[in-house]
Design a protein around this motif. Structure first.
Motif, short mmCIF file in Angstrom:
data_model
loop_
_atom_site.label_atom_id
_atom_site.label_comp_id
_atom_site.label_asym_id
_atom_site.label_seq_id
_atom_site.Cartn_x
_atom_site.Cartn_y
_atom_site.Cartn_z
N HIS A 145 70.16 -54.36 -46.76
CA HIS A 145 69.98 -52.99 -46.32
C HIS A 145 70.00 -52.18 -47.59
N SER B 208 69.64 -42.11 -41.03
CA SER B 208 69.27 -41.71 -42.38
C SER B 208 67.74 -41.63 -42.47
N SER C 176 68.77 -45.15 -48.95
CA SER C 176 68.96 -43.89 -48.22
C SER C 176 68.62 -42.69 -49.10
N ASN D 133 65.15 -42.51 -44.12
CA ASN D 133 64.45 -43.45 -45.00
C ASN D 133 63.74 -44.48 -44.12
N LYS E 264 60.58 -44.49 -38.75
CA LYS E 264 61.40 -45.28 -39.69
C LYS E 264 61.01 -46.76 -39.71
N GLU F 81 76.78 -42.66 -46.72
CA GLU F 81 76.80 -42.33 -45.31
C GLU F 81 78.23 -42.22 -44.79
MG MG Z 1 70.59 -45.85 -42.63
#
Ligand code: MG
Ligand code: TXA
Length: 318
Positions: free
Chosen positions: A232, A146, A154, A148, A58, A183
Motif C-alpha cells: 500500500h 484518501s 497518499s 489517491n 480511485k 492518515e
Molecule cells: Mg488510503
C-alpha cells in the motif's frame, strides 16, 4: 477508465471555494478536501451513486470500506452506537486524526457501499478548518478515503491529488500542505476493548494516556481493517528500509542529523512530527526521480509508529 473525462476545478481556500465544494457534494459530485492528515476524496455518504463514483475514481476494491466524516460527536452518534471507551477517546481527540469503528445505528441513512456491507462504520471528525467548513456548509455525512489512486502514495497537497486524479473528480479544494501528514489512527472495539486497526496521527502513547493502556493490536480477533493490505502507499520504485547509507544508484531519504549526506530528509533534526508531515511529499519526490529508494531508520515511538507502518507497506513486495 474512459468514463472519467472532466475538467477538475481547483477551488480557493476561502468562503467561495467552500461554498462551491458544498454545492458540488450536494449535486453528487466528488471533491478532494484537505484534512489535517491527508487529502480526502469526498462524496455524499447517503448518495449511492456518489459513493460508487468514489470507488471507481480511485480504482478501489469494493470490499474496502470508506471513512465517514462528520462535523461533531453528535453527528457521529446519529450514525453509530459508540461504546464507552470510544466516547472517552472521542472527547479527548475529536476533532482530530482519530477514526472510530462502531456498530451502525438503525436508520443511519448511509449508502450500503460506504461500509462495504459491514455492520460497522468508520467515523471521523476532522480538525482542518476547511474540512470543517465544508462539512458544516454541506450539513451531512461525507465519505472520504484518501484522494489517491488505490494502492498509490497518499496525497498531502492539491498537486499530489491532481497528479493522481485530475480529470476523474469534479474539484480539489486547495488548502496547501496537510499539517499531520499521515492518515488517522483507526480504533475498533471488541467487547468494548479498544483494538488498534491502523497506526496514525494520534500516537499510541497519547491513546494510552486516555485509555489507561495502549490499545491491543489487531490481527488475533475478528475486527480487521480490510484496507490494511501489505502493499500500500507504494511508490513505483523499489524501496529498502533501515538503510544506514545508500547503495550505488539509490536515492537516500534521511532522518536526523546523522544523515547529513542524504539527498532528501524526513527531518534533518530528527523530529518525528515533522517527519510525518513530510513523509508522503518526500516519497512523491523520491518516486519522481525514478531511482531505487533507501530510507534511514525511524524510531518506533510517537508518530514514528505510523511512519514505519507506511514505510513497511511502501516497501512490501508487490
Ligand atoms: Mg488510503
Ligand atoms: O486520515 C484519514 O483517515 C484519511 C482522511 C481523508 O480522513 N482517510 C483515509 O481513508 O485514510 P482510507 O480509505 O484511505 O482508509 C480507510 C481505512 C481503510 O483501511 C478501511 O479498511 C478502514 O479505514 N475501514 C473503513 N471502514 C471500516 C470498518 N467498518 N471496519 C474496519 N475498517 C474500516
Amino acid at each position: 477508465m474512459s468514463e472519467f473525462n472532466c475538467r477538475t476545478e481547483i477551488l480557493p481556500p476561502d468562503a467561495a471555494g467552500v461554498a462551491r465544494a458544498a454545492a458540488l457534494l450536494r449535486a453528487g459530485d466528488l471533491v478532494a478536501l484537505p484534512t489535517e492528515t491527508v487529502y480526502g476524496l469526498a462524496g455524499d455518504a447517503r448518495n449511492a451513486q456518489a459513493v460508487a463514483t468514489i470507488y471507481a475514481a480511485k480504482g478501489r476494491p469494493a470490499l474496502n470500506p470508506l471513512i465517514v466524516h462528520v462535523a461533531d460527536l453528535a453527528a457521529a452518534e446519529q450514525l453509530a452506537d459508540l461504546p464507552p471507551a470510544a466516547l472517552r477517546v472521542a472527547h479527548a481527540f475529536w476533532p482530530g486524526p482519530l477514526t472510530l469503528v462502531a456498530p451502525l445505528r438503525t436508520g443511519h441513512g448511509l449508502a450500503p457501499a460506504v461500509t462495504a456491507g459491514l455492520a460497522t462504520v468508520a467515523l471521523r471528525v476532522p480538525e482542518h478548518a476547511l474540512a470543517r467548513a465544508v462539512l458544516n456548509a454541506f450539513g451531512g455525512p461525507v465519505a472520504a478515503p484518501s484522494a489517491n489512486p488505490s494502492g498509490r502514495i497518499s496525497p498531502t497537497s492539491a498537486a499530489h491529488v491532481l497528479a493522481g486524479l485530475s480529470g476523474r473528480i469534479a474539484a480539489v479544494l486547495d488548502g496547501g500542505a496537510c499539517p499531520v501528514g499521515v492518515e488517522s489512527t483507526i480504533l475498533g472495539f471488541e467487547n468494548g476493548t479498544p483494538v488498534l486497526l491502523r497506526a496514525g496521527g494520534v500516537s499510541p502513547e497519547a491513546l494510552a494516556e486516555v485509555l489507561g493502556a495502549a490499545p491491543i493490536a489487531a490481527g488475533g480477533g475478528k475486527v480487521t481493517a480490510p484496507g490494511q493490505l501489505p502493499s500500500h502507499y507504494a511508490p513505483r520504485a523499489r524501496m529498502r528500509l533501515n538503510a544506514q547509507a545508500p547503495a550505488a544508484g539509490e536515492i537516500w531519504i534521511g532522518f536526523g542529523p546523522d544523515c547529513a549526506g542524504a539527498e532528501l530528509t524526513l527531518s534533518a533534526t530528527g523530529d518525528l512530527d515533522e517527519a510525518a508531515a513530510r513523509l508522503f511529499a518526500v516519497l512523491h519526490d523520491a518516486d519522481a526521480l525514478g531511482r531505487a529508494i533507501a530510507v534511514a531508520p525511524v524510531p518506533e515511538r510517537g508518530l514514528g509508529v505510523a511512519i514505519n507502518d507506511r514505510l513497511r507497506r511502501a516497501a512490501a513486495p508487490r
